[in-house]
Scaffold this active site. Structure first.
Site, PDB file in Angstrom:
ATOM      1  N   ARG A  80      -7.830   3.224  -9.624  1.00 46.08           N
ATOM      2  CA  ARG A  80      -7.146   2.006 -10.048  1.00 46.08           C
ATOM      3  C   ARG A  80      -8.143   0.990 -10.599  1.00 46.08           C
ATOM      4  O   ARG A  80      -7.847   0.275 -11.565  1.00 46.08           O
ATOM      5  CB  ARG A  80      -6.327   1.419  -8.907  1.00 46.08           C
ATOM      6  CG  ARG A  80      -5.414   0.298  -9.370  1.00 46.08           C
ATOM      7  CD  ARG A  80      -4.416  -0.103  -8.317  1.00 46.08           C
ATOM      8  NE  ARG A  80      -5.060  -0.661  -7.148  1.00 46.08           N
ATOM      9  CZ  ARG A  80      -4.429  -0.966  -6.012  1.00 46.08           C
ATOM     10  NH1 ARG A  80      -3.130  -0.752  -5.904  1.00 46.08           N
ATOM     11  NH2 ARG A  80      -5.071  -1.472  -4.989  1.00 46.08           N
ATOM     12  N   LYS A 183      -5.448  -4.970 -11.424  1.00 46.28           N
ATOM     13  CA  LYS A 183      -5.752  -5.784 -10.240  1.00 46.28           C
ATOM     14  C   LYS A 183      -6.893  -6.730 -10.586  1.00 46.28           C
ATOM     15  O   LYS A 183      -8.065  -6.421 -10.353  1.00 46.28           O
ATOM     16  CB  LYS A 183      -6.102  -4.873  -9.059  1.00 46.28           C
ATOM     17  CG  LYS A 183      -5.841  -5.538  -7.715  1.00 46.28           C
ATOM     18  CD  LYS A 183      -5.870  -4.539  -6.576  1.00 46.28           C
ATOM     19  CE  LYS A 183      -5.622  -5.221  -5.264  1.00 46.28           C
ATOM     20  NZ  LYS A 183      -4.203  -5.587  -5.065  1.00 46.28           N
TER      21      LYS A 183
HETATM   22  C1  LIG Z   1      -3.030  -5.136  -4.512  1.00 45.97           C
HETATM   23  C2  LIG Z   1      -1.666  -5.469  -4.984  1.00 45.97           C
HETATM   24  C3  LIG Z   1      -0.512  -4.837  -4.468  1.00 45.97           C
HETATM   25  C4  LIG Z   1      -0.565  -3.854  -3.341  1.00 45.97           C
HETATM   26  O1  LIG Z   1      -1.292  -2.695  -3.638  1.00 45.97           O
HETATM   27  P1  LIG Z   1      -1.838  -1.772  -2.475  1.00 45.97           P
HETATM   28  O2  LIG Z   1      -2.642  -0.762  -3.190  1.00 45.97           O
HETATM   29  O3  LIG Z   1      -0.654  -1.180  -1.808  1.00 45.97           O
HETATM   30  O4  LIG Z   1      -2.624  -2.623  -1.557  1.00 45.97           O
HETATM   31  C5  LIG Z   1       0.720  -5.158  -5.024  1.00 45.97           C
HETATM   32  N1  LIG Z   1       0.839  -6.100  -5.991  1.00 45.97           N
HETATM   33  C6  LIG Z   1      -0.235  -6.734  -6.497  1.00 45.97           C
HETATM   34  C7  LIG Z   1      -0.032  -7.730  -7.566  1.00 45.97           C
HETATM   35  C8  LIG Z   1      -1.511  -6.447  -6.010  1.00 45.97           C
HETATM   36  O5  LIG Z   1      -2.571  -7.096  -6.516  1.00 45.97           O
END
Ligand SMILES: *Cc1c(COP(=O)(O)O)cnc(C)c1O
Length: 339
Positions: A80, A183
């Protein structure tokens, strides 16, 4: 150090002994090196400061009954981060560097991984930033990848408790074809005002609608949305949500339990037909949703009776936690044991 009250840790920063760093320079990533410094020294014109070249990850390490430390879905987080790199034109971080840096940071701070009984965990925060000076809008040539860790308390101190969400129609977290799937810090800066507003009104998070038509459910602040309807697990498909690794894992577990999976646009009106709703992410695994208020439209959707989480959400939550702590077999190879 001996005095850490594991059960009452919050989700905050607590200093550990080391963080680990790798630098990209002259076409190469340096061997990850530990440091005790909590500061970084970067040029004042670095692209991360001016043009938002910054991506991060969030994952956890858990100590099992057997004393072993397990990192949940290390490779998925590395993949990711690579996607985030492509999304904002940063040098793509090799999977091996990501994994080596995380493993080193956890190993060096082993004593900060909370004991099994506490229900707490070690939160791992990988960070990638553009560091070369640019005054014109251009991608950086040099990058810093850094991993720090910090112990965090059990998310549900008073039990697995449903919380209320709010739809705020005058705010978007990301654009329809924008950076919502990455992210990156920029998305978070864009969501701070709405998040603060929701908290002031007594809600735990904002539930965002799709930014184009304002008809479909997107996600809940930093967590994906899912719902249970009979034997079906439903979660939104959208070009402006972050692909949650917790959601991906829950989908697999729901499938293992014989449930049907629907990943598709979810109309707001459908909320009234769901038996259970939740938001999911690394911090809480699942936060069951008590109700969702669409305040501008004067609508409210309720999902719980007597403030108790639904049976399917509870089962999924327990199953995922059991795999993370090593109480149940890791049949999908989600866990990396720290040797
Ligand atoms: C990190 C994040 C999540 C959750 O992702 P996980 O991998 O399950 O921790 C969901 N939405 C956003 C906007 C995020 O930044």
């Amino acid at each position: 150090m001996d005095t850490i009250d594991w059960k009452n840790l919050s989700f905050g920063y607590l200093k550990t002994d080391f963080n680990v760093r790798s630098y990209f320079k002259d076409g190469q990533w340096s061997k990850p090196q530990e440091t005790t410094s909590e500061s970084i020294d970067i040029h004042m014109a670095a692209t991360c400061l001016h043009y938002g070249q910054e991506a991060f990850e969030g994952l956890k390490a858990f100590r099992g009954k057997d004393g072993k430390i397990r990192i949940f879905r290390l490779e998925e987080n590395a993949l990711r981060m690579q996607s985030s790199c492509r999304g904002i034109l940063m040098q793509e971080l090799p999977i091996e560097i990501f994994e080596e840096t995380v493993l080193k940071a956890v190993k060096l701070n082993e004593k900060y991984v909370p004991p099994y009984e506490s229900g707490a965990a070690l939160y791992i925060r990988p960070l990638l930033i553009g560091t070369s000076p640019q005054v014109g809008v251009k991608a950086s040539k040099e990058y810093l990848f850094l991993v720090f860790v910090t112990p965090v308390g059990p998310y549900f101190k008073e039990g697995f408790k449903p919380t209320p969400l709010v739809i705020l129609r005058s705010f978007d977290r990301a654009a329809p074809q924008g950076t919502g799937t990455y992210k990156i810090g920029g998305n978070y800066a864009a969501s701070l005002v709405a998040g603060e507003k929701a908290h002031q009104m007594g809600y735990s998070a904002v539930l965002y609608l799709d930014p184009k038509e304002k008809k479909y459910i997107d996600e809940g602040g930093p967590a994906n949305f899912f719902a249970i309807k009979g034997n079906t697990y439903i979660t939104p498909a959208s070009s402006s949500i972050l692909p949650s690794i917790t959601n991906k894992s829950l989908i697999q577990l729901a499938e293992d339990m014989g449930m049907t999976i629907e990943r598709r646009p979810v109309l707001e009106e459908e909320l009234s037909t769901f038996d259970e709703a939740g938001i999911c992410g690394t911090a809480a695994v699942i936060s069951p949703v008590e109700r969702i208020d669409d305040i501008e439209e004067n609508k409210s959707y309720k999902f719980t009776k007597d403030g108790i989480a639904g049976p399917v959400s509870t089962k999924l939550y327990n199953k995922l936690r059991a795999i993370q702590y090593g109480d149940e077999p890791d049949t999908h190879n989600w866990v990396t044991i720290v040797e």
